[in-house]
Design a protein around this motif. Structure first.
Motif, PDB file in Angstrom:
ATOM      1  N   UNK A  99     -66.824   9.974  -2.781  1.00 49.96           N
ATOM      2  CA  UNK A  99     -67.555  10.990  -3.543  1.00 49.96           C
ATOM      3  C   UNK A  99     -67.753  10.544  -4.987  1.00 49.96           C
ATOM      4  N   UNK A 100     -66.763   9.885  -5.564  1.00 47.03           N
ATOM      5  CA  UNK A 100     -66.863   9.417  -6.952  1.00 47.03           C
ATOM      6  C   UNK A 100     -67.944   8.340  -7.104  1.00 47.03           C
ATOM      7  N   UNK A 101     -68.273   7.647  -6.015  1.00 46.56           N
ATOM      8  CA  UNK A 101     -69.365   6.668  -6.084  1.00 46.56           C
ATOM      9  C   UNK A 101     -70.673   7.322  -6.541  1.00 46.56           C
ATOM     10  N   UNK A 102     -70.831   8.589  -6.229  1.00 43.48           N
ATOM     11  CA  UNK A 102     -72.030   9.293  -6.652  1.00 43.48           C
ATOM     12  C   UNK A 102     -72.165   9.418  -8.155  1.00 43.48           C
ATOM     13  N   UNK A 103     -71.080   9.228  -8.872  1.00 38.61           N
ATOM     14  CA  UNK A 103     -71.101   9.343 -10.328  1.00 38.61           C
ATOM     15  C   UNK A 103     -71.487   8.026 -11.007  1.00 38.61           C
ATOM     16  N   UNK A 104     -71.650   6.947 -10.238  1.00 39.25           N
ATOM     17  CA  UNK A 104     -71.900   5.626 -10.813  1.00 39.25           C
ATOM     18  C   UNK A 104     -73.098   5.569 -11.764  1.00 39.25           C
ATOM     19  N   UNK A 105     -74.222   6.263 -11.485  1.00 39.77           N
ATOM     20  CA  UNK A 105     -75.359   6.160 -12.404  1.00 39.77           C
ATOM     21  C   UNK A 105     -75.076   6.699 -13.802  1.00 39.77           C
ATOM     22  N   UNK A 106     -74.030   7.491 -13.944  1.00 43.38           N
ATOM     23  CA  UNK A 106     -73.734   8.108 -15.245  1.00 43.38           C
ATOM     24  C   UNK A 106     -72.639   7.370 -16.009  1.00 43.38           C
ATOM     25  N   UNK A 107     -72.159   6.261 -15.439  1.00 42.36           N
ATOM     26  CA  UNK A 107     -71.121   5.490 -16.117  1.00 42.36           C
ATOM     27  C   UNK A 107     -71.644   5.022 -17.482  1.00 42.36           C
ATOM     28  N   UNK A 108     -70.815   5.174 -18.510  1.00 40.91           N
ATOM     29  CA  UNK A 108     -71.191   4.759 -19.854  1.00 40.91           C
ATOM     30  C   UNK A 108     -72.012   5.775 -20.619  1.00 40.91           C
ATOM     31  N   UNK A 109     -72.277   6.954 -19.998  1.00 47.64           N
ATOM     32  CA  UNK A 109     -72.981   8.023 -20.700  1.00 47.64           C
ATOM     33  C   UNK A 109     -72.002   9.159 -20.973  1.00 47.64           C
ATOM     34  N   UNK A 110     -72.433  10.124 -21.792  1.00 48.71           N
ATOM     35  CA  UNK A 110     -71.531  11.240 -22.078  1.00 48.71           C
ATOM     36  C   UNK A 110     -71.323  12.130 -20.855  1.00 48.71           C
ATOM     37  N   UNK A 111     -72.184  12.005 -19.832  1.00 43.93           N
ATOM     38  CA  UNK A 111     -71.995  12.794 -18.626  1.00 43.93           C
ATOM     39  C   UNK A 111     -70.834  12.283 -17.784  1.00 43.93           C
ATOM     40  N   UNK A 112     -70.372  11.070 -18.050  1.00 44.10           N
ATOM     41  CA  UNK A 112     -69.219  10.536 -17.322  1.00 44.10           C
ATOM     42  C   UNK A 112     -67.950  11.330 -17.631  1.00 44.10           C
ATOM     43  N   UNK A 113     -67.932  12.038 -18.745  1.00 42.61           N
ATOM     44  CA  UNK A 113     -66.766  12.848 -19.089  1.00 42.61           C
ATOM     45  C   UNK A 113     -66.508  13.935 -18.044  1.00 42.61           C
TER      46      UNK A 113
END
Length: 263
Positions: A99-113
């Motif tokens: 499920x966390x793989x879905x967050x990959x596009x936001x890595x390095x952005x403030x949405x990664x928080x």
């Protein structure tokens, strides 16, 4: 209709010299669920993959205002999330990791928080919170399908492209997944979903696009598209279409001969 989320213009796809789609035009608005229906081989999954940018094609596709292939893949991954038919995972990843793989596009952005919060929320939505540390191969087929859908939800994109998300699910979870897709549209997103169950398409889609032989033969509301004559002709199977007693949406029932009763 709201602003366009997906615009498909004269789309064509051929693989190995064989045309699979020919001259497809389609527009999907933000705020709506569009169901792609049609018999096996009609081109539904091919159309979804071409819209996602995963197949070479003629014509053009734009998602959320960006022309397919005009931007870096990571930016496209922030616009649309894709659930494919085959969600096999080659390694023994844990459910939470998938499920966390879905967050990959936001890595390095403030949405990664928000990664931890989002993963926890979608696991809860899909009733998988208790499975977070289990490996994907240890789950049932339906649980694996829900984990894959949770990964798509975790990506938090405006457009969802879903290929048969209900195929491996029991009745309750079919309803839950499509209700979640419906909620995504109500919140302002857009959903394109391939469905084999015409009654589910009738219940949850704002519009239905019916394909046959690589072309769209009808687009409109479920009541407009899912008629007994059209379905019987396209699917080559006689059906009856009756209104749902609670919602009035079309319910499609195959016409069957009475079975003999043997004593």
């Amino acid at each position: 209709m709201n602003a366009a989320a997906v615009i498909v213009d004269r789309l064509g796809v051929a693989i190995g010299g064989r045309p699979l789609l020919d001259g497809v035009d389609l527009t999907v608005a933000f705020g709506e669920v569009l169901a792609l229906v049609g018999p096996n081989g009609a081109g539904k999954s091919t159309l979804l993959r071409a819209v996602a940018g995963d197949l070479p094609h003629t014509g053009s596709v734009s998602i959320d205002g960006a022309l397919s292939g005009s931007e870096r893949p990571i930016l496209t991954a922030r616009r649309r999330a894709v659930l494919e038919q085959d969600n096999a995972v080659a390694f023994g990843f844990r459910v939470g990791e998938v499920v966390r793989m879905g967050r990959a596009p936001w890595r390095g952005t403030n949405r990664a928080d928000a990664d931890d919060t989002v993963v926890a929320r979608v696991l809860d939505q899909m009733e998988l919170a208790a499975r977070i540390d289990q490996t994907l191969p240890s789950l049932s087929g339906g649980e694996r399908a829900r984990a894959s859908f949770a990964r798509v939800l975790a990506q938090e994109t405006p457009v969802l492209l879903l290929d048969e998300p209900t195929a491996a699910l029991d009745l309750r979870h079919q309803e839950a997944v499509l209700d979640t897709a419906r909620a995504h549209a109500r919140a302002g997103g857009a959903v394109v979903v391939v469905l084999h169950d015409l009654s589910l398409a009738g219940a949850y889609a704002d519009r239905v696009a019916m394909l046959a032989d690589g072309r769209i033969v009808a687009v409109g509301t479920p009541t407009e598209v899912l008629t007994a004559d059209r379905i019987s002709d396209v699917y080559r199977q006689p059906v009856a279409v009756i209104p749902d007693p609670n919602t009035g949406t079309p319910v499609v029932v195959p016409t069957r001969r009475p079975q003999e009763v043997h004593s």
